[in-house]
Design a protein around this motif. Structure first.
Motif, PDB file in Angstrom:
ATOM      1  N   LEU A  27       9.198  55.351 -10.222  1.00 36.01           N
ATOM      2  CA  LEU A  27       9.853  54.830  -9.021  1.00 36.01           C
ATOM      3  C   LEU A  27      11.094  55.647  -8.666  1.00 36.01           C
ATOM      4  O   LEU A  27      11.500  55.699  -7.506  1.00 36.01           O
ATOM      5  CB  LEU A  27      10.245  53.358  -9.230  1.00 36.01           C
ATOM      6  CG  LEU A  27      10.881  52.650  -8.019  1.00 36.01           C
ATOM      7  CD1 LEU A  27       9.912  52.623  -6.834  1.00 36.01           C
ATOM      8  CD2 LEU A  27      11.316  51.238  -8.386  1.00 36.01           C
ATOM      9  N   GLN A  52      12.075  52.443  -2.635  1.00 39.62           N
ATOM     10  CA  GLN A  52      13.242  52.057  -3.441  1.00 39.62           C
ATOM     11  C   GLN A  52      14.112  51.060  -2.686  1.00 39.62           C
ATOM     12  O   GLN A  52      14.594  50.077  -3.265  1.00 39.62           O
ATOM     13  CB  GLN A  52      14.048  53.299  -3.793  1.00 39.62           C
ATOM     14  CG  GLN A  52      13.305  54.301  -4.660  1.00 39.62           C
ATOM     15  CD  GLN A  52      14.042  55.624  -4.779  1.00 39.62           C
ATOM     16  OE1 GLN A  52      15.129  55.784  -4.219  1.00 39.62           O
ATOM     17  NE2 GLN A  52      13.462  56.571  -5.498  1.00 39.62           N
ATOM     18  N   ALA A 109       5.494  49.379  -6.113  1.00 40.12           N
ATOM     19  CA  ALA A 109       6.620  49.587  -7.032  1.00 40.12           C
ATOM     20  C   ALA A 109       6.257  49.159  -8.441  1.00 40.12           C
ATOM     21  O   ALA A 109       6.596  49.848  -9.430  1.00 40.12           O
ATOM     22  CB  ALA A 109       7.839  48.806  -6.539  1.00 40.12           C
TER      23      ALA A 109
END
Length: 409
Positions: free
Chosen positions: A337, A345, A379
């Motif tokens: 990530l 993000q 994510a």
């Protein structure tokens, strides 16, 4: 010093070596930077991003001047470097009271540069006689150049010191230095010197420029914009360096951030770091230290934001005191990530800020709730541990990542 005319072969070798040095100047200069900024005598310079950057420019400027002269006229005497870069550094160091230790950096740089130069010489010839003459002429030339440059810089420092001791700016700067160091200065005496109240509220700021050719006038105009944004009627300003102002405003209010950011866009080379509001003499000191910490963080992480407040980066500042460990922490917690698109993000950051409410996160991001949910699934695929199982550490790691530019990542 009597100058001996080098043999034609020695001149040719010096020219070749100088050309090699100029082909990859960063490889030659970087070890000089590291050595001069890691020496115990320059610790105070290394701790200040503005001064450290100025010293780096001076190192590069010196090496470029000497090598360029020896490409143009190999083996001739190289005159002292009295460029604006060198003289500006001298002025900045005097203004910060660091001139007594700074000249040691020139000697340290000379020793490191000499080792790199010898390596180039050994690659050019193995003939003992040629090598002996090449090294002898080179060492004499470098020593003469550095001696002359140190002399010129020392003269500028003396002139600057003399000029500063005659003006009120010096008296204000000295008083500010005493306060910041925690010296027991009587408040009324300090207020008389500074023409600035110390018993009330304070917000401190550091205003600096990334353009070495910029003038103090631009910084002063930004300081005026800063005062207006905070609704202050006065300010205390101290010239910390040719490229840096220290500012204090007698307020505890939040600034009109949108107006200040709009004003800063007119001077894209100028940056502003703002401390937390605080009160009294201790608050004068603490707010400045906050702003200085932001300045160091910006230099350390390389964020391109023009306006950064301590409240914005307080967590990142604490976590990144040890940059190597911070990088390790971010890599371990975020995994892939850390290299994902910024929008992914930012979605995770918004989701955590809204305490796991996807609808609120979508509203904050001006997007659809389903888009947020899809990004959260992605994510989780990239994170070493699912978001739900490690939200606090993931949030901290993302906060650190937020203040890094692509170049600093």
């Amino acid at each position: 010093m009597t100058w001996v005319d080098p043999a034609p072969r020695t001149r040719e070798l010096i020219r070749q070596a100088a050309e090699r040095a100029l082909q990859n100047p960063d490889e030659w200069v970087t070890p000089v930077h590291e050595a001069t900024l890691s020496a115990p005598t320059t610790a105070a310079i290394a701790a200040d991003p503005a001064l450290a950057d100025a010293l780096r420019r001076a190192n590069f400027d010196n090496l470029l001047a000497w090598a360029t002269a020896n490409v143009r006229a190999p083996g001739d005497r190289v005159p002292p470097n009295t460029s604006a870069v060198q003289l500006d550094v001298a002025r900045d160091l005097v203004r910060r009271g660091l001139d007594d230790v700074s000249l040691d950096a020139y000697r340290t740089g000379q020793n490191v540069a000499w080792r790199a130069w010898m390596q180039i010489c050994f690659e050019l010839t193995r003939d003992a006689d040629e090598l002996e003459d090449l090294l002898l002429v080179s060492s004499t030339s470098i020593a003469d150049f550095v001696d002359g440059t140190i002399g010129a810089v020392a003269e500028r420092m003396a002139a600057e010191r003399d000029e500063l001791t005659r003006g009120s700016q010096a008296e204000r700067r000295d008083m500010v230095a005493l306060i910041l160091e925690g010296a027991p200065v009587p408040r009324l005496r300090a207020e008389a010197v500074l023409a600035h109240p110390l018993d009330g509220d304070h917000v401190a700021a550091v205003v600096w420029t990334t353009d070495r050719d910029s003038d103090l006038g631009r910084l002063e105009r930004v300081a005026e914009e800063l005062m207006r944004a905070f609704g202050a009627r006065q300010r205390l300003t101290v010239v910390a360096a040719a490229s840096t102002l220290w500012v204090w405003l007698p307020v505890a209010t939040a600034p009109d951030r949108a107006a200040l950011e709009a004003a800063l866009r007119r001077t894209p080379e100028v940056r502003v770091a703002i401390g937390n509001p605080a009160r009294g003499v201790e608050g004068f000191r603490r707010s400045h230290h906050d702003a200085a910490e932001v300045r160091r963080l910006v230099a350390r992480l390389g964020t391109a934001d023009q306006l950064v407040a301590f409240a914005d980066v307080q967590l990142a500042a604490l976590v990144t005191r040890d940059q190597a460990r911070a990088e390790e922490f971010v890599a371990q917690v975020l995994g892939d990530l850390a290299d994902a698109p910024a929008e992914l993000q930012e979605t995770v950051r918004a989701y955590l800020a809204e305490l796991g409410n996807a609808s609120a996160a979508a509203a904050r991001l001006f997007t659809h709730r389903n888009t947020v949910l899809r990004r959260l699934v992605r994510a989780d695929e990239l994170l070493p541990r699912p978001l739900a199982s490690d939200p606090v550490r993931i949030g901290v790691a993302l906060e650190v990542l937020r203040w890094r530019t692509v170049e600093g990542a």
